[in-house]
Design an enzyme around this catalytic site. Structure first.
Site, PDB file in Angstrom:
ATOM      1  N   ALA A  62       0.859  -1.182   0.000  1.00  0.00           N
ATOM      2  CA  ALA A  62       0.000   0.000   0.000  1.00  0.00           C
ATOM      3  C   ALA A  62       0.894   1.230   0.000  1.00  0.00           C
ATOM      4  O   ALA A  62       1.902   1.269   0.727  1.00  0.00           O
ATOM      5  CB  ALA A  62      -0.906   0.010   1.223  1.00  0.00           C
ATOM      6  N   HIS A  81      11.844  31.665   3.531  1.00  0.00           N
ATOM      7  CA  HIS A  81      10.385  31.829   3.465  1.00  0.00           C
ATOM      8  C   HIS A  81      10.005  33.303   3.354  1.00  0.00           C
ATOM      9  O   HIS A  81       8.984  33.633   2.744  1.00  0.00           O
ATOM     10  CB  HIS A  81       9.758  31.211   4.717  1.00  0.00           C
ATOM     11  CG  HIS A  81       8.276  31.364   4.827  1.00  0.00           C
ATOM     12  ND1 HIS A  81       7.417  31.160   3.767  1.00  0.00           N
ATOM     13  CD2 HIS A  81       7.489  31.706   5.888  1.00  0.00           C
ATOM     14  CE1 HIS A  81       6.163  31.362   4.170  1.00  0.00           C
ATOM     15  NE2 HIS A  81       6.181  31.711   5.432  1.00  0.00           N
TER      16      HIS A  81
HETATM   17 MN    MN Z   1       5.253  28.756   7.798  1.00  0.00          MN
END
Ligand code: MN
Length: 259
Positions: A62, A81
């Site tokens: 699976a 980020h």
């Molecule tokens: Mn974040």
């Protein structure tokens, strides 16, 4: 077996004088994700596509394919980020030595229970330090707010009101202070992001992201079980994917805590 600090730690784990606490929220299709207002792009929740389930597509196995945002569930924020950290590290570049370090916990869950938009301040940190000592270099500073009790329900977790989301976080002065006056490895929270819900209106906007990621200080979100940690004395292990060019990553976060 010779005595080393590692054998001492292993012995402590074996005799339960130290325990492993999982600070990670379960990750599923229901895990809440941040919801930004228009015109900004949003991240999807986790989706899974099954490849086989012990059937004709794979009789003995699976497995599935995931679609998941870098910033989904309990996750790590890398410096790239944020625009202020765009020349900094991606997730794969984070030195492993910074992913293991002291955890210190500041608990404002009682205050947040009365004021869900509670802002953590420099005075809060100075009061914490007067009691527990200076935040150690290389520490992960964890903000316990009690918000984890909402973590499985998007509506109460994101807590959007007419003025926008109402969730706790640091004020701008604290974000700058942590980035410039202390040498922490990272800042972790129970909420969907390291900034307060109202932080889009702060100066600068989203100061925890701006100042901390700009200074190479990592973020951790959607933490669980911070109430099982002492204010000082725990060891944190953060394990984001080693994702090349990754701006963030879902992550397992574990703490080793003296009993
Ligand atoms: Mn974040």
């Amino acid at each position: 077996m010779s005595d080393t600090p590692v054998t001492a730690l292993l012995a402590a784990l074996a005799n339960a004088s130290a325990t492993v606490v999982d600070l990670t929220q379960p990750l599923s299709e229901r895990t809440p994700v941040i919801q930004l207002p228009p015109p900004f792009e949003n991240t999807p929740q986790l989706t899974r596509r099954e490849l086989s389930h012990y059937d004709d597509r794979g009789p003995m196995w699976a497995w599935s394919v995931l679609e998941i945002g870098e910033h989904t569930g309990t996750h790590f924020d890398a410096p790239i980020h944020w625009v202020s950290g765009r020349d900094g590290e991606d997730v794969a570049s984070v030195p492993p030595s910074k992913l293991v370090g002291p955890a210190v916990v500041i608990d404002k869950s009682a205050e947040v229970a009365n004021d869900p938009g509670y802002l953590l301040t420099v005075d809060d940190l100075l009061a914490w330090e007067a009691e527990h000592g200076r935040v150690p270099d290389g520490a992960w500073l964890l903000f316990r707010s009690g918000w984890e009790s909402r973590a499985q329900d998007s509506e109460t977790f994101l807590n959007a009101g007419p003025e926008g989301p109402v969730t706790p976080g640091p004020d701008a002065a604290l974000a700058l202070w942590l980035a410039s006056e202390r040498s922490i490895a990272g800042f972790g929270v129970e909420t969907v992001g390291t900034d307060a819900g109202a932080a889009g209106g702060f100066e600068p906007p989203f100061p925890a992201h701006h100042f901390l990621l700009g200074a190479g200080v990592y973020g951790l979100t959607q933490l669980a079980n911070l109430g099982e940690l002492p204010p000082t004395g725990a060891l944190l292990v953060v394990a984001p994917l080693k994702l090349v060019d990754g701006t963030g990553s879902p992550t397992r976060v574990l703490a080793i805590v003296p009993a």
